[in-house]
Design a protein around this motif. Structure first.
Motif, mmCIF file in Angstrom:
data_model
loop_
_atom_site.group_PDB
_atom_site.id
_atom_site.type_symbol
_atom_site.label_atom_id
_atom_site.label_comp_id
_atom_site.label_asym_id
_atom_site.label_seq_id
_atom_site.Cartn_x
_atom_site.Cartn_y
_atom_site.Cartn_z
ATOM 1 N N SER A 83 28.029 111.981 -63.511
ATOM 2 C CA SER A 83 28.241 113.404 -63.227
ATOM 3 C C SER A 83 29.715 113.721 -63.038
ATOM 4 O O SER A 83 30.210 114.750 -63.517
ATOM 5 N N ASP A 86 31.481 113.765 -66.360
ATOM 6 C CA ASP A 86 31.165 115.007 -67.082
ATOM 7 C C ASP A 86 32.006 116.171 -66.571
ATOM 8 O O ASP A 86 32.461 117.014 -67.347
ATOM 9 N N ASP A 91 33.115 118.815 -71.681
ATOM 10 C CA ASP A 91 32.205 118.851 -72.823
ATOM 11 C C ASP A 91 32.252 117.530 -73.581
ATOM 12 O O ASP A 91 32.734 117.453 -74.724
ATOM 13 N N SER A 95 26.962 111.839 -72.673
ATOM 14 C CA SER A 95 26.965 112.040 -71.227
ATOM 15 C C SER A 95 27.752 110.924 -70.546
ATOM 16 O O SER A 95 27.827 109.801 -71.050
ATOM 17 N N GLY A 96 28.335 111.267 -69.406
ATOM 18 C CA GLY A 96 29.141 110.290 -68.679
ATOM 19 C C GLY A 96 28.367 109.042 -68.323
ATOM 20 O O GLY A 96 28.894 107.921 -68.425
#
Length: 508
Positions: A83, A86, A91, A95-96
């Motif tokens: 999170s 991100d 963007d 995803s992280g």
């Protein structure tokens, strides 16, 4: 590779490379070309260029552009989560969390910090390399924006110290100042003393003048980090900056913190042995310099604690501590418990040293109440020891025994030198009580309390006692509490032993 290196160099190398095999081999290759270990020591104390160049050329340049972007921009973080990454990248193409798992699978110098794979960090040398590359690839405003996003993410999730660090790195002074104040409980009182001092010392005086709270924080942080000789000029600058300000709750709280800090500095003067105030503070400062940690709160408490009666030449300092601590309690917000606790404790110590036992008791009991509300024990322990000393001086050995026992019970395994005084005081109190123990029961037990005591001696639990006597468990607990108070004990085993000494139990 048949290198002959002193053990201290080997240990330093192992620490700096975290045992990374390639880093160790590269270091060995570098040392082979040296005329001795001195140049090598200089290199590992600096930027480790030989390792960093390798990382840039052999690792980073081989990655796809999106991976390079991820690695460089997240290098501003001490810890990484999906999170958080991100939030930094806004963007990302992946995803992280997925990116971190992929990097771990590829052995890309990321180290998991928990079994759930929620938090990671980069290998130290890899992070250094990424940060150097980041400075080359982005301008200062873009890097500051990364820190600002990191600060916002951490603050939203309650990680205020991390949020403050990133706010400082982003050069957002207003945001960092707000976070440092901590909504009434400054961060330097919550484990961020060294970080706070570093940031405050980086600010020009004009920025501090525009925000008087930062002058106040500067004085308080200098005290907490063991530099009391530097405190007073900061407090005077704070008062100058506050002159003419509306006396709202925030300003009153700052005035209270100024007074608390001054009371602490004056208390340190009483802790030293020389007569000249400046040299006394220097002695206290030198003493605190002996410990390695940034936060010297424990050292301050140990120095301020009353280890001896006040001398005639201390009267002026005691008056000053009492005046400043009392002023602090008048101005501080009722919910500013950490600072109120410090002020009340110093007031109790000063009253104690003067011999004003009634007022000292009130102050110490206030500290204990605050500590219970916060769940903090250190000043409560010190206050209980102070109360034990007062009860001894007032010829109340039973009460002194109770206070010392409570202090030792609360301290548990804490390595506090003051506990030696608590243990010695407890032994003194018990020695005074021993000859007349059977005549010292102040208040007789009721018939019901005697019944409960007999069942306690038989080993029954509270629930079993309640069932046998047809009482609720809470009622049994209430009887236990009153029995303990009347027998001046803290636990069941002591109650049984005291009851046997007083012939309160039937013969077996």
């Amino acid at each position: 590779m048949e290198l002959r290196l002193p053990m201290d160099i080997v240990e330093t190398l192992a620490s700096r490379t975290e045992g990374w095999i390639a880093g160790l081999q590269l270091a060995a290759l570098s040392i082979q070309g040296d005329q001795g270990p001195d140049r090598f020591m200089q290199s590992i104390a600096g930027s480790h260029r030989f390792v960093l160049d390798y990382l840039v050329e052999e690792v980073l340049h081989r990655q796809p552009q999106e991976v390079q972007t991820f690695l460089l921009r997240t290098s501003v973080l001490d810890r990484l989560s999906g999170s958080l990454c991100d939030a930094i990248l806004l963007d990302p193409g992946m995803s992280g969390q997925e990116r971190l798992l992929d990097l771990e699978r590829r052995n890309m110098f990321v180290i998991p910090l928990d079994h759930e794979r929620r938090w990671y960090r980069y290998h130290r040398l890899f992070a250094e390399s990424l940060q150097r590359r980041l400075q080359d690839s982005l301008d200062g405003s873009e890097i500051a924006e990364l820190h600002r996003r990191a600060s916002a993410w951490h603050e939203y999730r309650g990680f205020e110290i991390e949020a403050f660090r990133h706010a400082g790195e982003s050069a957002d002074i207003d945001r960092a100042a707000r976070l440092l104040e901590g909504g009434g409980m400054p961060l330097h009182l919550r484990g961020a003393a060294g970080l706070s001092l570093k940031w405050l010392e980086s600010l020009p005086a004009a920025e501090l003048d525009a925000r008087p709270a930062l002058w106040v924080m500067s004085g308080s942080v200098l005290l907490i980090t063991g530099k009391p000789t530097h405190v007073e000029p900061k407090l005077r600058s704070a008062e100058a900056a506050l002159e003419g300000a509306d006396l709202d709750d925030r300003v009153r709280d700052l005035i209270g913190l100024i007074a608390t800090t001054r009371a602490a500095v004056a208390s340190l003067k009483m802790a030293a042995t020389t007569n000249e105030a400046r040299w006394e503070l220097q002695a206290a400062e030198a003493s605190m310099r002996m410990t390695e940690h940034d936060d010297k709160t424990d050292d301050l408490i140990k120095l301020i604690a009353p280890s001896k009666d006040a001398g005639a030449n201390e009267s002026r300092e005691i008056d000053y501590v009492i005046a400043q601590a009392s002023r602090a309690l008048d101005y501080l917000r009722p919910d500013n418990l950490p600072v109120r606790t410090s002020a009340a404790w110093m007031l109790g110590v000063a009253r104690h040293r003067r011999g004003d036992h009634a007022e000292a008791r009130n102050a110490y009991n206030e500290v204990i109440a605050y500590c219970r509300m916060m769940g903090h024990n250190l000043m409560a322990i010190m206050s209980l020891i102070g109360l034990g000393q007062i009860e001894e001086a007032d010829n109340e050995p039973r009460s002194a025994e109770s206070r010392y026992e409570e202090a030792l019970l609360l301290a548990g395994d804490l390595p506090l030198p003051a506990l030696r005084e608590a243990q010695a005081g407890l032994e003194r109190a018990r020695a005074r009580l021993r000859p007349g123990m059977k005549r010292d029961l102040i208040e007789p037990l009721s018939q019901r309390e005697l019944e409960v005591l007999v069942l306690i001696a038989k080993g029954l639990s509270n629930r079993d006692i309640g069932a046998k006597l047809f009482l609720a468990v809470d009622t049994v607990k209430g009887h236990n509490r009153r029995i303990f108070e009347k027998l001046h004990v803290q636990r069941r085993t002591e109650a049984i032993a005291r009851a046997q000494e007083l012939n309160l139990l039937p013969p077996p």
